[in-house]
Design an enzyme around this catalytic site. Structure first.
Site, PDB file in Angstrom:
ATOM      1  N   ASP A 168       0.823  -1.223   0.000  1.00  0.00           N
ATOM      2  CA  ASP A 168       0.000   0.000   0.000  1.00  0.00           C
ATOM      3  C   ASP A 168       0.853   1.268   0.000  1.00  0.00           C
ATOM      4  O   ASP A 168       0.755   2.108   0.884  1.00  0.00           O
ATOM      5  CB  ASP A 168      -0.960  -0.023   1.192  1.00  0.00           C
ATOM      6  CG  ASP A 168      -2.004  -1.125   1.081  1.00  0.00           C
ATOM      7  OD1 ASP A 168      -3.072  -0.869   0.506  1.00  0.00           O
ATOM      8  OD2 ASP A 168      -1.725  -2.257   1.533  1.00  0.00           O
ATOM      9  N   HIS A 202       0.743   3.494  -2.546  1.00  0.00           N
ATOM     10  CA  HIS A 202      -0.192   4.515  -3.056  1.00  0.00           C
ATOM     11  C   HIS A 202       0.513   5.672  -3.758  1.00  0.00           C
ATOM     12  O   HIS A 202       0.270   6.858  -3.469  1.00  0.00           O
ATOM     13  CB  HIS A 202      -1.075   5.049  -1.922  1.00  0.00           C
ATOM     14  CG  HIS A 202      -2.135   4.082  -1.481  1.00  0.00           C
ATOM     15  ND1 HIS A 202      -3.374   4.013  -2.078  1.00  0.00           N
ATOM     16  CD2 HIS A 202      -2.124   3.126  -0.514  1.00  0.00           C
ATOM     17  CE1 HIS A 202      -4.095   3.070  -1.496  1.00  0.00           C
ATOM     18  NE2 HIS A 202      -3.352   2.507  -0.542  1.00  0.00           N
ATOM     19  N   ASP A 214      -1.605  -2.217  -4.332  1.00  0.00           N
ATOM     20  CA  ASP A 214      -1.797  -0.756  -4.258  1.00  0.00           C
ATOM     21  C   ASP A 214      -0.471  -0.005  -4.313  1.00  0.00           C
ATOM     22  O   ASP A 214      -0.231   0.912  -3.519  1.00  0.00           O
ATOM     23  CB  ASP A 214      -2.579  -0.372  -2.996  1.00  0.00           C
ATOM     24  CG  ASP A 214      -4.080  -0.615  -3.141  1.00  0.00           C
ATOM     25  OD1 ASP A 214      -4.509  -0.987  -4.240  1.00  0.00           O
ATOM     26  OD2 ASP A 214      -4.811  -0.449  -2.146  1.00  0.00           O
ATOM     27  N   ASN A 230      -6.696  -3.238  -4.911  1.00  0.00           N
ATOM     28  CA  ASN A 230      -8.003  -2.799  -5.404  1.00  0.00           C
ATOM     29  C   ASN A 230      -7.923  -1.424  -6.064  1.00  0.00           C
ATOM     30  O   ASN A 230      -8.800  -1.050  -6.842  1.00  0.00           O
ATOM     31  CB  ASN A 230      -9.018  -2.761  -4.254  1.00  0.00           C
ATOM     32  CG  ASN A 230      -8.591  -1.856  -3.120  1.00  0.00           C
ATOM     33  OD1 ASN A 230      -7.471  -1.963  -2.613  1.00  0.00           O
ATOM     34  ND2 ASN A 230      -9.453  -0.941  -2.716  1.00  0.00           N
ATOM     35  N   HIS A 231      -6.846  -0.662  -5.791  1.00  0.00           N
ATOM     36  CA  HIS A 231      -6.687   0.649  -6.437  1.00  0.00           C
ATOM     37  C   HIS A 231      -6.081   0.513  -7.833  1.00  0.00           C
ATOM     38  O   HIS A 231      -6.422   1.290  -8.723  1.00  0.00           O
ATOM     39  CB  HIS A 231      -5.790   1.554  -5.590  1.00  0.00           C
ATOM     40  CG  HIS A 231      -6.516   2.214  -4.459  1.00  0.00           C
ATOM     41  ND1 HIS A 231      -6.873   3.536  -4.457  1.00  0.00           N
ATOM     42  CD2 HIS A 231      -6.965   1.716  -3.281  1.00  0.00           C
ATOM     43  CE1 HIS A 231      -7.506   3.838  -3.326  1.00  0.00           C
ATOM     44  NE2 HIS A 231      -7.564   2.746  -2.593  1.00  0.00           N
ATOM     45  N   HIS A 240      -4.465  -9.334  -0.821  1.00  0.00           N
ATOM     46  CA  HIS A 240      -4.876  -7.924  -0.704  1.00  0.00           C
ATOM     47  C   HIS A 240      -6.397  -7.887  -0.587  1.00  0.00           C
ATOM     48  O   HIS A 240      -7.107  -7.749  -1.577  1.00  0.00           O
ATOM     49  CB  HIS A 240      -4.397  -7.129  -1.926  1.00  0.00           C
ATOM     50  CG  HIS A 240      -4.568  -5.650  -1.775  1.00  0.00           C
ATOM     51  ND1 HIS A 240      -3.533  -4.808  -1.440  1.00  0.00           N
ATOM     52  CD2 HIS A 240      -5.654  -4.847  -1.894  1.00  0.00           C
ATOM     53  CE1 HIS A 240      -3.961  -3.562  -1.375  1.00  0.00           C
ATOM     54  NE2 HIS A 240      -5.259  -3.561  -1.657  1.00  0.00           N
ATOM     55  N   HIS A 268      -3.733  -4.202   1.964  1.00  0.00           N
ATOM     56  CA  HIS A 268      -5.002  -3.479   1.937  1.00  0.00           C
ATOM     57  C   HIS A 268      -5.321  -2.772   3.258  1.00  0.00           C
ATOM     58  O   HIS A 268      -5.813  -1.654   3.254  1.00  0.00           O
ATOM     59  CB  HIS A 268      -6.169  -4.395   1.552  1.00  0.00           C
ATOM     60  CG  HIS A 268      -7.478  -3.661   1.404  1.00  0.00           C
ATOM     61  ND1 HIS A 268      -7.647  -2.631   0.504  1.00  0.00           N
ATOM     62  CD2 HIS A 268      -8.670  -3.790   2.040  1.00  0.00           C
ATOM     63  CE1 HIS A 268      -8.886  -2.176   0.589  1.00  0.00           C
ATOM     64  NE2 HIS A 268      -9.522  -2.843   1.528  1.00  0.00           N
ATOM     65  N   HIS A 308      -4.437  -0.571   6.297  1.00  0.00           N
ATOM     66  CA  HIS A 308      -3.399   0.465   6.390  1.00  0.00           C
ATOM     67  C   HIS A 308      -2.727   0.564   7.751  1.00  0.00           C
ATOM     68  O   HIS A 308      -1.670   1.174   7.872  1.00  0.00           O
ATOM     69  CB  HIS A 308      -3.975   1.831   6.001  1.00  0.00           C
ATOM     70  CG  HIS A 308      -4.071   2.016   4.521  1.00  0.00           C
ATOM     71  ND1 HIS A 308      -4.010   3.253   3.913  1.00  0.00           N
ATOM     72  CD2 HIS A 308      -4.200   1.112   3.512  1.00  0.00           C
ATOM     73  CE1 HIS A 308      -4.115   3.099   2.600  1.00  0.00           C
ATOM     74  NE2 HIS A 308      -4.240   1.815   2.334  1.00  0.00           N
TER      75      HIS A 308
END
Length: 625
Positions: free
Chosen positions: A18, A20, A58, A126-127, A215, A243, A245
């Site tokens: 994650d 991002h 992610d 999922n992002h 995830h 996933h 955080h």
């Protein structure tokens, strides 16, 4: 604690999830946070001379990351992951199976055209999950460029077979399993229906350290909107869970299945919630034989985040709701709290010069008990130059009071009274479903289903599929019309309405059929978008022809196309199933000792391992799906 030496039998793996990249990239203060921390993560990998990096999804925040985000990512990967440092482990599994969806189905460090010093293995989240007519995601771009190995993609929505990447370093063997993000409710149902199988090598199956990257929702967000740890096979040794955080990177043992779970958490604060306030870490995993050790590495470039809660009703000596000047008193009290948090942030930063100057501050104020909130906008003006998030420092909410409402009155605002940043995940499809279920009868759906409409709206919002809703409506309308024709329903309005209602109820009960409807509608939408793209491209070509550039365009296009076809076919045949010999790579700059994969895989077959029978007990008392 197990002690490890850095020897020829020990894997060193850097674990993160994650990241991002690109989150708030247009923010003048926080815009570069994700890129700076990503560089720190890769720098740790390089300095610790890890065997490879394992990412849990992610990597990108947006499904279609901007040009700046992709460029910054490529820049970092090229800087830290390419070089002459030898890769000391080999791949034993059939890579054509592990990377079956790629045009280059082999691990990047075995490509003679690339000089990879630190391989990266990553699943999608999922992002950054695959979308569009070609089902591509941002990771596929990095994979095609040879900078990352994207694995864990499921080829089927009916059945999932997870085939591991088999790695060996000296006497240590790792079976690396991965499963990219799938909608939680669908994956939950597939686990229940025994449609998820993890394959294991038939030979010496007990000699492998089994590492699984996933995830999904770990915490329960609904009856089936998460994946219980008990669903996972008990032969796994360590699960790396993406996933979520909140950083819980120290492995914790599941008492029922006996495997360990490590939840690295995100490397950037994306919501101002309590879980994000926990200090961010990445992990350095050592594996020797079947023994492991997780070493926590604190991230120093993450923007510090301080959070506090105030309940005004708990301070009757300070605040009286009947006092006309109570609002000013509350505002002064909040300013004291914010100043205190800023002092703590400054002290924390003194020992860490790499930390960003402006902290994130969040003060949640429960104003239940007759109090009124003050102007947040005016309050935030005082901290514009001192805080990274001045506009949302204060969050007012009423936790204790619940006004009675008429059952027929639907307040849509009630659904969003607590934003996602406060720890409650709001999903588009859930909002749509709840809206229609609680709406007045005259605006309720009578032909379409809430589930299908919710999925279509989510595709429209999250994946920018502009035709998703229209295609779903068309698809369900056509299906209902076919049903009525087959039933030869009389042309009376009441009878038609009754038949439509019955048909809709039967579809709602058959969730698998409804999922199939949504997938078919989304496929139509993507195909339609592809047709639009072709038409736009065709019109652009016509414009080029009109301006006399046809000759140049043809010559530019034809040469690279011929070259790429020739290289792809030669590489595909020569190296599609190529592995690496036990001699480690790095004797010369390009001298990667490699032999045909056939010798390594001819005797290596797999047997399916279904979900253990004892999992059936988990379903006792479970609400029906």
């Amino acid at each position: 604690p197990v002690s490890f030496r850095d020897d020829e039998d020990t894997f060193k793996i850097l674990i993160a999830t994650d990241i991002h990249l690109g989150y708030l990239e247009k923010d003048p203060v926080r815009g570069n946070d994700t890129f700076v921390t990503f560089n720190e993560i890769l720098d740790h990998a390089q300095k610790n001379e890890v065997d490879f990096i394992l990412l849990g999804g992610d990597l990108f925040h947006d499904n279609k990351p901007s040009r700046k985000t992709v460029h910054s990512c490529l820049e970092s990967l090229r800087k830290y992951c390419m070089g002459d440092h030898p890769v000391q482990f080999e791949i034993l599994s059939d890579q054509a199976v592990n990377f079956h969806y790629s045009k280059f189905p082999w691990v990047n460090y075995q490509d003679r055209n690339l000089n990879i010093s630190i391989p990266i293995f990553s699943i999608h989240g999922n992002h950054d999950d695959p979308t569009g007519a070609d089902a591509l995601c941002a990771l596929d771009i990095l994979s095609c460029a040879g900078l990352l190995n994207h694995f864990g993609r499921s080829a089927s929505v009916e059945k999932i077979d997870i085939s591991p990447i088999l790695l060996r370093k000296g006497r240590t063997k790792i079976a690396l399993y991965g499963l990219g993000a799938i909608p939680d409710e669908r994956l939950y149902r597939m686990f229940v229906n025994k449609q998820v199988t993890m394959l294991r090598p038939k030979e010496d199956e007990d000699s492998w350290f089994n590492l699984f990257v996933i995830h999904q929702n770990r915490s329960k967000h609904g009856a089936t909107n998460y994946i219980p740890e008990q669903f996972l096979d008990d032969f796994i040794h360590l699960v790396v869970w993406g996933h979520e955080h909140e950083c819980k990177i120290a492995p914790s043992q599941n008492e029922q299945q006996h495997f360990y779970v490590s939840q690295p958490g995100s490397s950037v604060v994306t919501s101002l919630s309590p879980g994000e306030a926990v200090k961010k870490h990445i992990g350095l995993l050592h594996v020797n034989g079947k023994k492991m050790k997780m070493q926590k590495i604190a991230l120093e470039t993450v923007r510090t985040f301080h959070m506090e809660d105030i309940v005004l009703a708990d301070h009757p000596d300070l605040f009286n709701p009947d006092n006309p000047k109570v609002t000013q008193a509350i505002q002064a009290f909040c300013m004291e709290k914010v100043e205190s948090m800023l002092d703590n942030a400054e002290r924390e930063r003194l020992g860490n010069p790499r930390q960003p100057e402006k902290p994130l501050i969040r003060l949640r104020v429960d104003y239940a008990g007759g109090f009124e909130p003050f102007s947040v906008h005016r309050f935030s003006q005082k901290y514009m130059d001192r805080v990274a998030n001045p506009k949302d420092i204060i969050y007012f909410f009423r936790h204790r009071e619940q006004k009675e409402k008429n059952e027929n009155d639907f307040n849509f605002g009630k659904l969003v009274s607590r934003p996602a940043s406060e720890g409650m995940t709001l999903r588009v499809e859930d909002l749509v479903k709840e809206y229609f279920q609680t709406a007045e009868k005259k605006v309720q759906l009578s032909l379409l289903t809430e589930r299908g409409m919710g999925e279509a709206v989510q595709e429209f919002v999250d994946k920018e599929e502009k035709d998703a809703i229209e295609e779903l409506v068309k698809f369900q309308l056509e299906k209902t019309q076919r049903f009525l024709k087959e039933r030869r329903t009389d042309a009376e309005e009441e009878k038609i309405d009754e038949e439509v209602r019955k048909f809709r109820e039967s579809r709602k009960k058959n969730t698998e059929e409804e999922d199939e409807e949504v997938r078919e509608a989304m496929t139509r939408a993507r195909a339609l978008r592809s047709e639009d793209a072709v038409l736009i491209a065709a019109s652009s070509d016509e414009e080029l022809m009109d301006t006399g550039m046809k000759g140049t365009g043809d010559s530019d296009d034809s040469l690279p196309a011929t070259l790429s076809r020739g290289r792809a076919s030669a590489r595909g045949r020569g190296r599609g199933t190529r592995g690496q010999s036990s001699t480690t790579r790095g004797s010369s700059r390009r001298g990667r000792g490699s032999t045909s994969q056939e010798s390594a895989t001819s005797s290596r077959t797999y047997k399916p391992v279904s979900v253990p029978a004892k999992n059936k007990t988990i379903m006792d008392g479970r609400p029906s799906i």
